[in-house]
Design a protein around this motif. Structure first.
Motif, PDB file in Angstrom:
ATOM      1  N   SER A 125       0.793  -1.229   0.000  1.00 58.18           N
ATOM      2  CA  SER A 125       0.000   0.000   0.000  1.00 58.18           C
ATOM      3  C   SER A 125       0.824   1.277   0.000  1.00 58.18           C
ATOM      4  O   SER A 125       0.588   2.174  -0.817  1.00 58.18           O
ATOM      5  CB  SER A 125      -0.932   0.018   1.216  1.00 58.18           C
ATOM      6  N   ALA A 126       1.783   1.375   0.907  1.00 60.45           N
ATOM      7  CA  ALA A 126       2.512   2.639   1.071  1.00 60.45           C
ATOM      8  C   ALA A 126       3.184   3.063  -0.232  1.00 60.45           C
ATOM      9  O   ALA A 126       3.049   4.215  -0.684  1.00 60.45           O
ATOM     10  CB  ALA A 126       3.531   2.510   2.189  1.00 60.45           C
ATOM     11  N   LYS A 127       3.897   2.129  -0.869  1.00 64.64           N
ATOM     12  CA  LYS A 127       4.602   2.473  -2.104  1.00 64.64           C
ATOM     13  C   LYS A 127       3.650   2.643  -3.282  1.00 64.64           C
ATOM     14  O   LYS A 127       3.847   3.512  -4.129  1.00 64.64           O
ATOM     15  CB  LYS A 127       5.654   1.401  -2.415  1.00 64.64           C
ATOM     16  N   LEU A 128       2.613   1.803  -3.332  1.00 62.77           N
ATOM     17  CA  LEU A 128       1.675   1.910  -4.441  1.00 62.77           C
ATOM     18  C   LEU A 128       0.914   3.230  -4.397  1.00 62.77           C
ATOM     19  O   LEU A 128       0.681   3.861  -5.437  1.00 62.77           O
ATOM     20  CB  LEU A 128       0.702   0.731  -4.425  1.00 62.77           C
ATOM     21  N   LEU A 129       0.532   3.677  -3.208  1.00 66.18           N
ATOM     22  CA  LEU A 129      -0.134   4.969  -3.079  1.00 66.18           C
ATOM     23  C   LEU A 129       0.736   6.101  -3.618  1.00 66.18           C
ATOM     24  O   LEU A 129       0.263   6.969  -4.358  1.00 66.18           O
ATOM     25  CB  LEU A 129      -0.472   5.241  -1.608  1.00 66.18           C
ATOM     26  N   GLU A 130       2.005   6.099  -3.235  1.00 71.49           N
ATOM     27  CA  GLU A 130       2.923   7.147  -3.694  1.00 71.49           C
ATOM     28  C   GLU A 130       3.098   7.095  -5.207  1.00 71.49           C
ATOM     29  O   GLU A 130       3.166   8.133  -5.879  1.00 71.49           O
ATOM     30  CB  GLU A 130       4.274   7.007  -2.995  1.00 71.49           C
ATOM     31  N   ALA A 131       3.176   5.882  -5.760  1.00 72.61           N
ATOM     32  CA  ALA A 131       3.357   5.735  -7.203  1.00 72.61           C
ATOM     33  C   ALA A 131       2.121   6.208  -7.965  1.00 72.61           C
ATOM     34  O   ALA A 131       2.241   6.907  -8.990  1.00 72.61           O
ATOM     35  CB  ALA A 131       3.664   4.280  -7.538  1.00 72.61           C
ATOM     36  N   ILE A 132       0.924   5.841  -7.483  1.00 76.08           N
ATOM     37  CA  ILE A 132      -0.313   6.278  -8.140  1.00 76.08           C
ATOM     38  C   ILE A 132      -0.441   7.796  -8.086  1.00 76.08           C
ATOM     39  O   ILE A 132      -0.799   8.455  -9.069  1.00 76.08           O
ATOM     40  CB  ILE A 132      -1.543   5.608  -7.493  1.00 76.08           C
ATOM     41  N   LYS A 133      -0.156   8.381  -6.915  1.00 75.20           N
ATOM     42  CA  LYS A 133      -0.210   9.839  -6.786  1.00 75.20           C
ATOM     43  C   LYS A 133       0.755  10.511  -7.766  1.00 75.20           C
ATOM     44  O   LYS A 133       0.394  11.470  -8.463  1.00 75.20           O
ATOM     45  CB  LYS A 133       0.128  10.272  -5.363  1.00 75.20           C
ATOM     46  N   ALA A 134       1.980  10.007  -7.830  1.00 73.47           N
ATOM     47  CA  ALA A 134       2.989  10.591  -8.721  1.00 73.47           C
ATOM     48  C   ALA A 134       2.571  10.459 -10.181  1.00 73.47           C
ATOM     49  O   ALA A 134       2.812  11.365 -10.991  1.00 73.47           O
ATOM     50  CB  ALA A 134       4.339   9.924  -8.485  1.00 73.47           C
ATOM     51  N   ALA A 135       1.925   9.338 -10.523  1.00 79.64           N
ATOM     52  CA  ALA A 135       1.456   9.154 -11.897  1.00 79.64           C
ATOM     53  C   ALA A 135       0.379  10.178 -12.239  1.00 79.64           C
ATOM     54  O   ALA A 135       0.399  10.792 -13.320  1.00 79.64           O
ATOM     55  CB  ALA A 135       0.926   7.736 -12.085  1.00 79.64           C
ATOM     56  N   TYR A 136      -0.581  10.378 -11.315  1.00 77.39           N
ATOM     57  CA  TYR A 136      -1.610  11.383 -11.551  1.00 77.39           C
ATOM     58  C   TYR A 136      -1.003  12.780 -11.677  1.00 77.39           C
ATOM     59  O   TYR A 136      -1.365  13.559 -12.570  1.00 77.39           O
ATOM     60  CB  TYR A 136      -2.653  11.378 -10.434  1.00 77.39           C
ATOM     61  N   ASP A 137      -0.105  13.117 -10.772  1.00 74.91           N
ATOM     62  CA  ASP A 137       0.496  14.448 -10.818  1.00 74.91           C
ATOM     63  C   ASP A 137       1.260  14.666 -12.120  1.00 74.91           C
ATOM     64  O   ASP A 137       1.224  15.762 -12.704  1.00 74.91           O
ATOM     65  CB  ASP A 137       1.409  14.654  -9.610  1.00 74.91           C
ATOM     66  N   HIS A 138       1.945  13.620 -12.608  1.00 79.40           N
ATOM     67  CA  HIS A 138       2.634  13.734 -13.894  1.00 79.40           C
ATOM     68  C   HIS A 138       1.639  13.987 -15.021  1.00 79.40           C
ATOM     69  O   HIS A 138       1.857  14.859 -15.879  1.00 79.40           O
ATOM     70  CB  HIS A 138       3.435  12.462 -14.185  1.00 79.40           C
ATOM     71  N   LEU A 139       0.535  13.224 -15.036  1.00 81.32           N
ATOM     72  CA  LEU A 139      -0.462  13.390 -16.095  1.00 81.32           C
ATOM     73  C   LEU A 139      -1.104  14.772 -16.043  1.00 81.32           C
ATOM     74  O   LEU A 139      -1.383  15.379 -17.082  1.00 81.32           O
ATOM     75  CB  LEU A 139      -1.537  12.304 -15.972  1.00 81.32           C
ATOM     76  N   ILE A 140      -1.344  15.288 -14.830  1.00 77.98           N
ATOM     77  CA  ILE A 140      -1.909  16.628 -14.686  1.00 77.98           C
ATOM     78  C   ILE A 140      -0.937  17.682 -15.208  1.00 77.98           C
ATOM     79  O   ILE A 140      -1.304  18.568 -15.998  1.00 77.98           O
ATOM     80  CB  ILE A 140      -2.275  16.901 -13.210  1.00 77.98           C
ATOM     81  N   GLN A 141       0.311  17.579 -14.797  1.00 78.88           N
ATOM     82  CA  GLN A 141       1.314  18.575 -15.180  1.00 78.88           C
ATOM     83  C   GLN A 141       1.655  18.528 -16.670  1.00 78.88           C
ATOM     84  O   GLN A 141       1.947  19.559 -17.287  1.00 78.88           O
ATOM     85  CB  GLN A 141       2.574  18.382 -14.334  1.00 78.88           C
ATOM     86  N   SER A 142       1.600  17.344 -17.258  1.00 79.90           N
ATOM     87  CA  SER A 142       1.943  17.202 -18.679  1.00 79.90           C
ATOM     88  C   SER A 142       0.810  17.632 -19.604  1.00 79.90           C
ATOM     89  O   SER A 142       1.017  17.812 -20.803  1.00 79.90           O
ATOM     90  CB  SER A 142       2.301  15.747 -18.986  1.00 79.90           C
ATOM     91  N   GLY A 143      -0.398  17.765 -19.056  1.00 77.96           N
ATOM     92  CA  GLY A 143      -1.551  18.133 -19.864  1.00 77.96           C
ATOM     93  C   GLY A 143      -2.331  16.942 -20.402  1.00 77.96           C
ATOM     94  O   GLY A 143      -3.418  17.111 -20.977  1.00 77.96           O
TER      95      GLY A 143
END
Length: 283
Positions: free
Chosen positions: A232-250
């Protein structure tokens, strides 16, 4: 009613696949076991347009598009299973899935069994038949009526809470396995109104001009659910980072625009886990 995890569907349009190139720094956040498996097991609750729906053999909507994009950023193959909404959290608990879409409102009750990463925001409206003259705009307006919502949804619990306050003018609350079942009940006169997410109401009206939506009930951030395991701990961080990348990239904005869901765009992803204070919703 669709059987939970009856089959795995891995279907994505070419534009989503192309947009979801692996980002090494994000993929490195994943737990080793998932990196080595190379697969992200994703539940997609059958909540209808614009979030998740089948068109022929293809699974479409914002949720499967986001799921494919997140998996791509993580360098993983997305295994998508279309399931009933009410089966999502139990599927995570039984280790059938790593994550589940469905645009969950994050509640204290749900935080007892799963973790969440916010990825969108929404509110609910009453879907009604225009010709019948019933146009509720507040929860108190359900008193004296038969109303419904999708089984397992925050809207269903909201209706039950409202019905409990109806003193001598009782309300009856019905649960349905999917939005399409609820709309069938509405059109056949078995319920007077259905409380669903704004996007679902909007799509239903596009398809059936005899329907109308009224009221803005509740609302706030919605989330992807993550199985609470040793990962859970690592997967949560990875999912969050993936969303933030997609948001920032457009690319996130492109997915929402494609699915007519840009009204609920999030600016960043937020993690909620056991012990977190859930967001405040307007229900």
């Amino acid at each position: 009613m669709l059987a939970a995890a009856a089959g795995v569907m891995v279907m994505a349009t070419a534009d989503i696949r192309e947009a979801a190139a692996k980002v090494d720094s994000v993929a490195a956040l994943l737990p080793k076991s998932i990196q080595e498996a190379g697969v992200l097991r994703i539940a997609i609750p059958d909540v209808g347009k614009p979030l998740a729906y089948k068109e022929g053999a293809e699974l479409k909507g914002m949720d499967p598009d986001l799921a494919q994009a997140v998996a791509g950023v993580l360098g993983l193959k997305a295994e998508l299973s279309l399931i009933p909404f009410a089966a999502a959290l139990t599927g995570l608990q039984s280790n059938k899935f790593d994550v589940s879409y469905g645009e969950f409102y994050v509640t204290a009750e749900r935080l007892k069994v799963a973790d969440f990463v916010t990825n969108w925001q929404d509110y609910s409206s009453f879907l009604v038949v225009k010709s019948k003259g019933y146009a509720p705009t507040a929860l108190a307006d359900v008193c004296g009526h038969i109303v419904g919502a999708m089984a397992g949804s925050a809207e269903l619990e909201t209706l039950k809470g409202a019905a409990a306050k109806c003193a001598g003018n009782a309300a009856t609350v019905s649960a349905f396995p999917s939005v399409s079942n609820a709309i069938l009940a509405l059109n056949s006169g078995r319920v007077d109104g259905v409380l669903i997410n704004r996007g679902g109401a909007q799509e239903a009206i596009h398809l059936d001009g005899t329907l109308s939506a009224s009221g803005e009930i509740g609302g706030g951030p919605t989330a992807t659910a993550v199985a609470r395991t040793e990962n859970s701990a690592k997967l949560l961080e990875a999912i969050k980072a993936a969303y933030d990348h997609l948001i920032q990239s457009g690319e996130y904005a492109k997915i929402l625009e494609k699915n007519d869901t840009a009204y609920g765009a999030a600016k960043t992803a937020v993690i909620y886990k056991e012990g977190s204070m859930p967001p405040k919703y307007g229900f």
